[in-house]
Design an enzyme around this catalytic site. Structure first.
Site, PDB file in Angstrom:
ATOM      1  N   ARG A 154       0.849  -1.201   0.000  1.00  0.00           N
ATOM      2  CA  ARG A 154       0.000   0.000   0.000  1.00  0.00           C
ATOM      3  C   ARG A 154       0.872   1.234   0.000  1.00  0.00           C
ATOM      4  O   ARG A 154       1.806   1.327   0.800  1.00  0.00           O
ATOM      5  CB  ARG A 154      -0.886   0.004   1.241  1.00  0.00           C
ATOM      6  CG  ARG A 154      -2.240  -0.533   0.916  1.00  0.00           C
ATOM      7  CD  ARG A 154      -3.129  -0.561   2.126  1.00  0.00           C
ATOM      8  NE  ARG A 154      -4.238  -1.426   1.791  1.00  0.00           N
ATOM      9  CZ  ARG A 154      -5.485  -1.008   1.679  1.00  0.00           C
ATOM     10  NH1 ARG A 154      -5.806   0.239   1.907  1.00  0.00           N
ATOM     11  NH2 ARG A 154      -6.441  -1.844   1.347  1.00  0.00           N
ATOM     12  N   THR A 209      -1.122   7.548  -0.168  1.00  0.00           N
ATOM     13  CA  THR A 209      -2.466   7.498  -0.743  1.00  0.00           C
ATOM     14  C   THR A 209      -3.283   6.324  -0.209  1.00  0.00           C
ATOM     15  O   THR A 209      -4.504   6.285  -0.380  1.00  0.00           O
ATOM     16  CB  THR A 209      -2.389   7.344  -2.278  1.00  0.00           C
ATOM     17  OG1 THR A 209      -1.792   6.071  -2.558  1.00  0.00           O
ATOM     18  CG2 THR A 209      -1.563   8.447  -2.912  1.00  0.00           C
ATOM     19  N   ASP A 227       5.385 -11.950  13.887  1.00  0.00           N
ATOM     20  CA  ASP A 227       5.433 -11.708  12.442  1.00  0.00           C
ATOM     21  C   ASP A 227       5.643 -13.044  11.725  1.00  0.00           C
ATOM     22  O   ASP A 227       6.719 -13.644  11.796  1.00  0.00           O
ATOM     23  CB  ASP A 227       6.577 -10.745  12.108  1.00  0.00           C
ATOM     24  CG  ASP A 227       6.561 -10.337  10.642  1.00  0.00           C
ATOM     25  OD1 ASP A 227       6.594 -11.238   9.767  1.00  0.00           O
ATOM     26  OD2 ASP A 227       6.504  -9.132  10.357  1.00  0.00           O
ATOM     27  N   ASP A 235       8.615 -13.236   9.147  1.00  0.00           N
ATOM     28  CA  ASP A 235       9.932 -13.282   9.787  1.00  0.00           C
ATOM     29  C   ASP A 235      10.171 -14.636  10.452  1.00  0.00           C
ATOM     30  O   ASP A 235      11.273 -15.199  10.377  1.00  0.00           O
ATOM     31  CB  ASP A 235      10.063 -12.165  10.829  1.00  0.00           C
ATOM     32  CG  ASP A 235      10.372 -10.823  10.178  1.00  0.00           C
ATOM     33  OD1 ASP A 235      10.810 -10.813   9.011  1.00  0.00           O
ATOM     34  OD2 ASP A 235      10.162  -9.793  10.835  1.00  0.00           O
TER      35      ASP A 235
HETATM   36  N1  URA Z   1       1.091 -10.031  10.197  1.00  0.00           N
HETATM   37  C1  URA Z   1       1.819 -10.879  10.960  1.00  0.00           C
HETATM   38  O1  URA Z   1       2.719 -11.550  10.482  1.00  0.00           O
HETATM   39  N2  URA Z   1       1.511 -10.970  12.279  1.00  0.00           N
HETATM   40  C2  URA Z   1       0.528 -10.264  12.868  1.00  0.00           C
HETATM   41  O2  URA Z   1       0.293 -10.407  14.062  1.00  0.00           O
HETATM   42  C3  URA Z   1      -0.221  -9.390  12.040  1.00  0.00           C
HETATM   43  C4  URA Z   1       0.074  -9.287  10.711  1.00  0.00           C
END
Ligand code: URA
Length: 209
Positions: free
Chosen positions: A104, A108, A200, A203
């Site tokens: 995104r 904008t 995440d 990751d």
């Molecule tokens: N994306 C992720 O990898 N973890 C989250 O908690 C939210 C979005």
């Protein structure tokens, strides 16, 4: 309104508990994401169409069922969605794989596709969009819009962990897209992470943090 289904099979809940643990290694995390995706694919494909065929067993002539109808495309949202592809393809080996990468524009807020490659006959296929986390729903909505723009008509969304905010957003934007999750968590925090979540997903899958 589309259906939202939590596939809370005991095996899935147990594997998800290990996935959530911050001490789980990248190797185990990656394996578990695929294992859960396989178990979920079993349920997500429950409504696949069957037809009658006649065959001969070594003992008798009989009528049995075989799959018919729409072929499948699995479409991961880059990059974390990649972690679920092998798990789904294990159960649906003839599936074609598409890829969608979106971001995104920070000013904008317009979605931009930086990579999209789909099977040519996407409009005829049942499309299973995969992404481990349904947080705000922003990338899922953008990916679904990109698919619809290219003719996709039969779309399901399969995630591991969903936040209520994300489920609501996708259901509002795409009432024709059923959503499947392994868990519905509590909320999003102010950084956009699902709570309790698993951190995440990208990751942790790729060992980048
Ligand atoms: N994306 C992720 O990898 N973890 C989250 O908690 C939210 C979005």
């Amino acid at each position: 309104m589309s259906k939202f289904t939590v596939i809370d099979h005991p095996l899935i809940q147990h594997k998800l508990r290990i996935l959530r643990d911050k001490n789980t290694s990248t190797k185990d995390f990656r394996e578990l994401v695929n294992e859960i995706a396989t178990l979920m694919a079993y349920e997500v494909s429950r409504d696949m169409q069957l037809e009658d065929v006649e065959i001969d067993t070594p003992v008798a002539h009989t009528t049995v069922k075989q799959l018919t109808g729409k072929k499948v495309a699995v479409v991961p949202i880059l990059r974390a969605g990649l972690g679920m592809v092998d798990g789904v393809v294990k159960l649906i080996p003839a599936a074609r794989i598409g890829h969608i990468g979106m971001y995104r524009d920070e000013k904008t807020l317009e979605p931009h596709e930086y990579f999209i490659k789909l099977p040519e006959d996407i409009e005829k296929r049942e499309v299973i969009v995969v992404d481990p986390m349904l947080a705000t729903g922003g990338s899922a909505k953008d990916a679904i819009a990109a698919l619809k723009k290219r003719g996709a008509r039969y779309i399901k969304l399969m995630v591991l962990v969903a936040a209520p905010e994300g489920v609501k957003a996708v259901q509002a934007a795409d009432p024709d897209v059923d959503i499947f999750a392994a868990a519905l968590d509590d909320h999003l925090n102010d950084k956009g992470y699902i709570v309790p979540g698993l951190g995440d997903a990208g990751d942790r899958l790729f060992g980048t943090k």
